[in-house]
Design a protein around this motif. Sequence first.
Motif, PDB file in Angstrom:
ATOM      1  N   TYR A 129      20.717  15.514  33.521  1.00 39.16           N
ATOM      2  CA  TYR A 129      22.102  15.575  32.721  1.00 39.16           C
ATOM      3  C   TYR A 129      22.487  14.345  32.675  1.00 39.16           C
ATOM      4  CZ  TYR A 129      23.090  20.389  31.155  1.00 39.16           C
ATOM      5  OH  TYR A 129      22.875  21.578  30.695  1.00 39.16           O
ATOM      6  N   SER A 130      22.343  13.534  33.856  1.00 35.58           N
ATOM      7  CA  SER A 130      22.807  12.174  34.188  1.00 35.58           C
ATOM      8  C   SER A 130      22.129  11.192  33.145  1.00 35.58           C
ATOM      9  CB  SER A 130      22.751  11.723  35.537  1.00 35.58           C
ATOM     10  OG  SER A 130      21.672  11.604  36.055  1.00 35.58           O
ATOM     11  N   LYS A 131      20.863  11.659  32.620  1.00 36.49           N
ATOM     12  CA  LYS A 131      20.134  10.705  31.718  1.00 36.49           C
ATOM     13  C   LYS A 131      20.243  11.100  30.398  1.00 36.49           C
ATOM     14  CE  LYS A 131      16.031  10.518  35.154  1.00 36.49           C
ATOM     15  NZ  LYS A 131      14.586  11.042  34.986  1.00 36.49           N
ATOM     16  N   LEU A 132      21.148  11.763  30.084  1.00 39.91           N
ATOM     17  CA  LEU A 132      21.385  12.205  28.695  1.00 39.91           C
ATOM     18  C   LEU A 132      21.965  11.071  28.030  1.00 39.91           C
ATOM     19  CD1 LEU A 132      22.834  16.005  28.644  1.00 39.91           C
ATOM     20  CD2 LEU A 132      20.403  14.963  27.754  1.00 39.91           C
ATOM     21  N   PRO A 133      21.759  10.678  26.761  1.00 40.01           N
ATOM     22  CA  PRO A 133      22.396   9.732  26.009  1.00 40.01           C
ATOM     23  C   PRO A 133      24.036   9.700  25.877  1.00 40.01           C
ATOM     24  CG  PRO A 133      21.225  10.960  24.323  1.00 40.01           C
ATOM     25  CD  PRO A 133      20.972  11.537  25.785  1.00 40.01           C
ATOM     26  N   ASP A 134      24.759   8.684  25.815  1.00 39.30           N
ATOM     27  CA  ASP A 134      26.159   8.994  25.897  1.00 39.30           C
ATOM     28  C   ASP A 134      26.906   9.841  24.997  1.00 39.30           C
ATOM     29  OD1 ASP A 134      26.156   7.143  28.181  1.00 39.30           O
ATOM     30  OD2 ASP A 134      26.586   5.259  26.984  1.00 39.30           O
ATOM     31  N   HIS A 135      26.290   9.635  23.878  1.00 40.84           N
ATOM     32  CA  HIS A 135      26.917  10.519  22.734  1.00 40.84           C
ATOM     33  C   HIS A 135      26.818  12.175  23.176  1.00 40.84           C
ATOM     34  CE1 HIS A 135      22.583  10.164  21.306  1.00 40.84           C
ATOM     35  NE2 HIS A 135      22.805  11.358  21.028  1.00 40.84           N
TER      36      HIS A 135
ATOM     37  N   ALA B  76      24.647  24.129  31.257  1.00 45.52           N
ATOM     38  CA  ALA B  76      25.467  23.673  30.120  1.00 45.52           C
ATOM     39  C   ALA B  76      26.681  24.598  30.070  1.00 45.52           C
ATOM     40  CB  ALA B  76      24.835  23.907  28.873  1.00 45.52           C
ATOM     41  N   HIS B  77      26.804  25.802  30.105  1.00 48.84           N
ATOM     42  CA  HIS B  77      27.942  26.961  30.080  1.00 48.84           C
ATOM     43  C   HIS B  77      28.920  26.485  30.946  1.00 48.84           C
ATOM     44  CE1 HIS B  77      26.293  29.487  26.984  1.00 48.84           C
ATOM     45  NE2 HIS B  77      25.485  29.907  27.877  1.00 48.84           N
ATOM     46  N   GLN B  78      28.253  26.091  32.230  1.00 44.65           N
ATOM     47  CA  GLN B  78      29.380  25.790  33.359  1.00 44.65           C
ATOM     48  C   GLN B  78      30.072  24.222  33.036  1.00 44.65           C
ATOM     49  OE1 GLN B  78      28.117  23.435  36.803  1.00 44.65           O
ATOM     50  NE2 GLN B  78      30.174  23.078  37.115  1.00 44.65           N
ATOM     51  N   LEU B  79      29.516  23.417  32.170  1.00 44.89           N
ATOM     52  CA  LEU B  79      29.940  22.200  31.756  1.00 44.89           C
ATOM     53  C   LEU B  79      30.941  22.156  30.460  1.00 44.89           C
ATOM     54  CD1 LEU B  79      27.136  19.903  32.518  1.00 44.89           C
ATOM     55  CD2 LEU B  79      29.116  20.002  33.869  1.00 44.89           C
ATOM     56  N   GLY B  80      31.037  23.485  30.212  1.00 47.64           N
ATOM     57  CA  GLY B  80      31.990  23.699  29.132  1.00 47.64           C
ATOM     58  C   GLY B  80      31.326  23.832  27.751  1.00 47.64           C
ATOM     59  N   VAL B  81      30.043  24.229  27.687  1.00 41.03           N
ATOM     60  CA  VAL B  81      29.467  24.399  26.356  1.00 41.03           C
ATOM     61  C   VAL B  81      29.590  26.057  26.243  1.00 41.03           C
ATOM     62  CG1 VAL B  81      27.344  24.533  25.025  1.00 41.03           C
ATOM     63  CG2 VAL B  81      28.035  22.652  26.425  1.00 41.03           C
ATOM     64  N   SER B  82      30.060  26.439  25.244  1.00 38.10           N
ATOM     65  CA  SER B  82      30.411  28.031  24.893  1.00 38.10           C
ATOM     66  C   SER B  82      29.427  28.887  24.141  1.00 38.10           C
ATOM     67  CB  SER B  82      31.535  28.299  24.292  1.00 38.10           C
ATOM     68  OG  SER B  82      31.753  27.695  23.149  1.00 38.10           O
TER      69      SER B  82
ATOM     70  N   GLU C 150      26.050  29.788  22.685  1.00 34.06           N
ATOM     71  CA  GLU C 150      24.437  29.913  22.927  1.00 34.06           C
ATOM     72  C   GLU C 150      23.470  29.097  22.307  1.00 34.06           C
ATOM     73  OE1 GLU C 150      23.801  31.589  25.403  1.00 34.06           O
ATOM     74  OE2 GLU C 150      25.773  32.829  25.757  1.00 34.06           O
ATOM     75  N   ALA C 151      23.731  28.807  21.253  1.00 31.75           N
ATOM     76  CA  ALA C 151      22.981  27.575  20.307  1.00 31.75           C
ATOM     77  C   ALA C 151      22.917  26.388  21.013  1.00 31.75           C
ATOM     78  CB  ALA C 151      23.022  27.666  18.921  1.00 31.75           C
ATOM     79  N   GLU C 152      24.138  25.989  21.241  1.00 28.23           N
ATOM     80  CA  GLU C 152      24.175  24.563  22.100  1.00 28.23           C
ATOM     81  C   GLU C 152      23.924  24.600  23.364  1.00 28.23           C
ATOM     82  OE1 GLU C 152      28.717  23.802  21.252  1.00 28.23           O
ATOM     83  OE2 GLU C 152      28.215  23.631  19.202  1.00 28.23           O
ATOM     84  N   ALA C 153      23.880  25.701  24.002  1.00 21.68           N
ATOM     85  CA  ALA C 153      23.612  25.625  25.493  1.00 21.68           C
ATOM     86  C   ALA C 153      22.042  25.693  25.393  1.00 21.68           C
ATOM     87  CB  ALA C 153      23.898  27.098  26.093  1.00 21.68           C
ATOM     88  N   ASN C 154      21.273  26.088  24.468  1.00 15.46           N
ATOM     89  CA  ASN C 154      20.133  25.935  24.104  1.00 15.46           C
ATOM     90  C   ASN C 154      19.475  24.524  23.896  1.00 15.46           C
ATOM     91  OD1 ASN C 154      18.905  28.664  24.578  1.00 15.46           O
ATOM     92  ND2 ASN C 154      18.892  29.435  22.274  1.00 15.46           N
ATOM     93  N   PHE C 155      20.438  24.026  23.195  1.00 10.87           N
ATOM     94  CA  PHE C 155      20.150  22.609  22.748  1.00 10.87           C
ATOM     95  C   PHE C 155      20.288  21.938  23.885  1.00 10.87           C
ATOM     96  CE2 PHE C 155      22.077  18.682  21.457  1.00 10.87           C
ATOM     97  CZ  PHE C 155      21.370  18.069  20.629  1.00 10.87           C
ATOM     98  N   PHE C 156      21.421  21.759  24.834  1.00 11.08           N
ATOM     99  CA  PHE C 156      21.347  21.131  26.141  1.00 11.08           C
ATOM    100  C   PHE C 156      20.546  21.409  26.995  1.00 11.08           C
ATOM    101  CE2 PHE C 156      25.705  19.991  24.553  1.00 11.08           C
ATOM    102  CZ  PHE C 156      25.890  18.484  24.762  1.00 11.08           C
ATOM    103  N   GLY C 157      20.245  22.820  27.049  1.00  9.07           N
ATOM    104  CA  GLY C 157      18.889  22.924  27.829  1.00  9.07           C
ATOM    105  C   GLY C 157      17.812  22.369  27.681  1.00  9.07           C
ATOM    106  N   PHE C 158      17.453  22.122  26.345  1.00 10.21           N
ATOM    107  CA  PHE C 158      16.190  21.576  25.668  1.00 10.21           C
ATOM    108  C   PHE C 158      16.302  20.132  25.864  1.00 10.21           C
ATOM    109  CE2 PHE C 158      14.775  18.759  22.165  1.00 10.21           C
ATOM    110  CZ  PHE C 158      13.311  19.159  22.288  1.00 10.21           C
TER     111      PHE C 158
END
Length: 354
Positions: free
Chosen positions: A169-175, A233-239, A241-249
């Motif tokens: 998670y800390s390696k993700l790009p800034d955007h 991702a859900h804990q970090l404020g992503v509600s 499910e598609a976006e949580a999948n996206f961040f998980g990926f």
Amino acid sequence: MKKNFFWKFLLLGFVVASYYLASDFPLFFTEIYNQKIYSILDRLMHVFSKIPFSVGDVLYAFVVVFIIYKIVVGLKKKTYQQLVLFLSTCFLLFLAIFQLFWGFNNYKYGVAHQLKLERNYTQPDLDTLTQKLIKLVNNQQIALTNDVSKKVVIAKDLEVFNETAALNYSKLPDHLQKLLIKNAINPVKSSFYSYALSYTGFSGYFNPFTHENHVNIEIPSIGMPVTVAHEMAHQLGVSSEAEANFFGFQVMQSSSNETFKYAANLYALKYCLKEYRYENEETYLLLFDQLNKGVQENILESELFWSNKRNVSSYFFKYLYGGFLKMNNQKDGIKSYNKFVDLLINYDKKFHQF
């Protein structure tokens, strides 16, 4: 008595307003609720992450047992009016606390809006991404096993999955990082209800009342790394499910561990293939045949697990959860998971990930 009715009426008003008016204020829920109010609440809830077992799972069990007890007592005493009032109050409290502690994240601007991505995609777009992923996972599978017919095996080690996900998670790009709250990530715990989750069709969940992340420990290990990152991702404020999948990926795809990268790309490929399967089974099979035997084995392992568990309750709980998602501003319900492909394609168009 009048005071009790006043508070219950106030509670009803809050719940009704929160569900019917919140969608009109996405900027408020993006900048104020998500980044400030929710962030503070999550820091307070971080204490539960230090406890080795799931406090939330115990809480769920206690609440269910207590409600059943009250129902039995109410029916025996024939105090039907008080019982209905008790149950309706419990329901309203559940909705109110859910909204305050996490649910209002459903009303903030989504990833596509904040990153200014295009919406939807064409068939050629899907074809292009699918072929890229097929080539990628085939190459990764050979590199990892040195045998096209051998499936990739990941040891089921929740501690390693947690450490890897938190680091990445800390390696993700800034955007991407700026779309998340800046809080400590709670480790994902093994759910007490993993056995039941398998039969109801769920891989994991986030408890909005204690902010604990959970995984169904029974699922095949090949899908577990992305599931762990998904729940974080859900804990970090992503509600969504598609976006949580996206961040998980994105999180596991950013790993320096090639096995976890493979798991992430396989996860994305399965969602792409699912889109073909919905439309034309023959096309799906043609694409499936392009995969190395080992890759096919990894996919079939997961499919066999879920097909062996599938029953009437799976469809019922999926339907119920789909309705809950729709009520919480995820208009596609259970199909919202599949919007993950939309995000992948349009993110790649802008940021050239693949």
